[in-house]
Design a protein around this motif. Sequence first.
Motif, short mmCIF file in Angstrom:
data_model
loop_
_atom_site.label_atom_id
_atom_site.label_comp_id
_atom_site.label_asym_id
_atom_site.label_seq_id
_atom_site.Cartn_x
_atom_site.Cartn_y
_atom_site.Cartn_z
N LEU A 135 0.83 -1.20 0.00
CA LEU A 135 0.00 0.00 0.00
C LEU A 135 0.87 1.26 0.00
N ALA A 136 1.95 1.22 0.75
CA ALA A 136 2.87 2.37 0.77
C ALA A 136 3.47 2.60 -0.63
N LYS A 137 3.82 1.53 -1.33
CA LYS A 137 4.35 1.67 -2.69
C LYS A 137 3.28 2.20 -3.64
N LEU A 167 -9.10 13.31 -4.84
CA LEU A 167 -8.05 12.28 -4.85
C LEU A 167 -7.72 11.83 -3.44
N LEU A 168 -7.61 12.78 -2.51
CA LEU A 168 -7.32 12.42 -1.12
C LEU A 168 -8.43 11.56 -0.53
N ALA A 169 -9.67 11.80 -0.92
CA ALA A 169 -10.78 10.96 -0.46
C ALA A 169 -10.60 9.53 -0.98
N GLN A 170 -10.14 9.39 -2.22
CA GLN A 170 -9.88 8.05 -2.77
C GLN A 170 -8.73 7.37 -2.00
N VAL A 171 -7.72 8.14 -1.68
CA VAL A 171 -6.59 7.59 -0.91
C VAL A 171 -7.07 7.15 0.47
N ASP A 172 -7.92 7.96 1.08
CA ASP A 172 -8.47 7.57 2.39
C ASP A 172 -9.23 6.26 2.27
N ARG A 173 -9.97 6.08 1.20
CA ARG A 173 -10.70 4.80 1.00
C ARG A 173 -9.72 3.64 0.85
N LEU A 174 -8.63 3.88 0.12
CA LEU A 174 -7.61 2.85 -0.02
C LEU A 174 -7.05 2.44 1.34
N LEU A 175 -6.91 3.44 2.21
CA LEU A 175 -6.34 3.20 3.54
C LEU A 175 -7.38 2.68 4.53
N GLY A 176 -8.62 2.57 4.08
CA GLY A 176 -9.68 2.06 4.96
C GLY A 176 -10.14 3.06 5.98
N ARG A 177 -10.06 4.36 5.64
CA ARG A 177 -10.48 5.41 6.58
C ARG A 177 -11.90 5.83 6.28
#
Length: 177
Positions: A135-137, A167-177
């Motif tokens: 996920l970090a990569k 985009l940050l909202a999509q990243v938050d979803r990726l992170l399970g937030r």
Amino acid sequence: MARPPHAREKVLLAYAQLLVEGERAATMDAVATRAGVSKGGVLYHFPSKDALAEALLGRFAEVSAADVKAMQDDPDGPVRNFIRTSWETDADLDPVYRAVMRLAHAGHEGALGMLESLHDDWLRELETETGDAALAKTVMLLGDGLYHQASMPGRWSQQQFSDLDELLAQVDRLLGR
């Protein structure tokens, strides 16, 4: 009589700018012309191109350390900081980063090592927050793509990717937030 301290900075900035335009363009004469100083003025501060490169790497170390510290200290966390700042091409790190990248492309081992070190630092901070190497990569590649798009000429990228909140909202979803 000592030269004003700002002359050294002007020379270093001129060298970085010329490197970005092409490593071969960064001659001592071109650096002097771009900085608005005599060639003797350049040689006073930097007796060789190697000395210029070493000073640039020193500056890169400073701005890189500040960038990693900003990631660590960001109340929104390293991931959101990395994504947000990947879109910035006018930050202190950017011109030095691009110049050091040119040195690395030209085969300068020190430049390559410093770039790899910064990338390792970024990845470590992203992995510390996510707890997941893959996920970090992924986040790092998202940031790299943003940086690439932000660096492109024209307005297309700015029109397509101007809403970082989405985009940050999509990243938050990726992170399970």
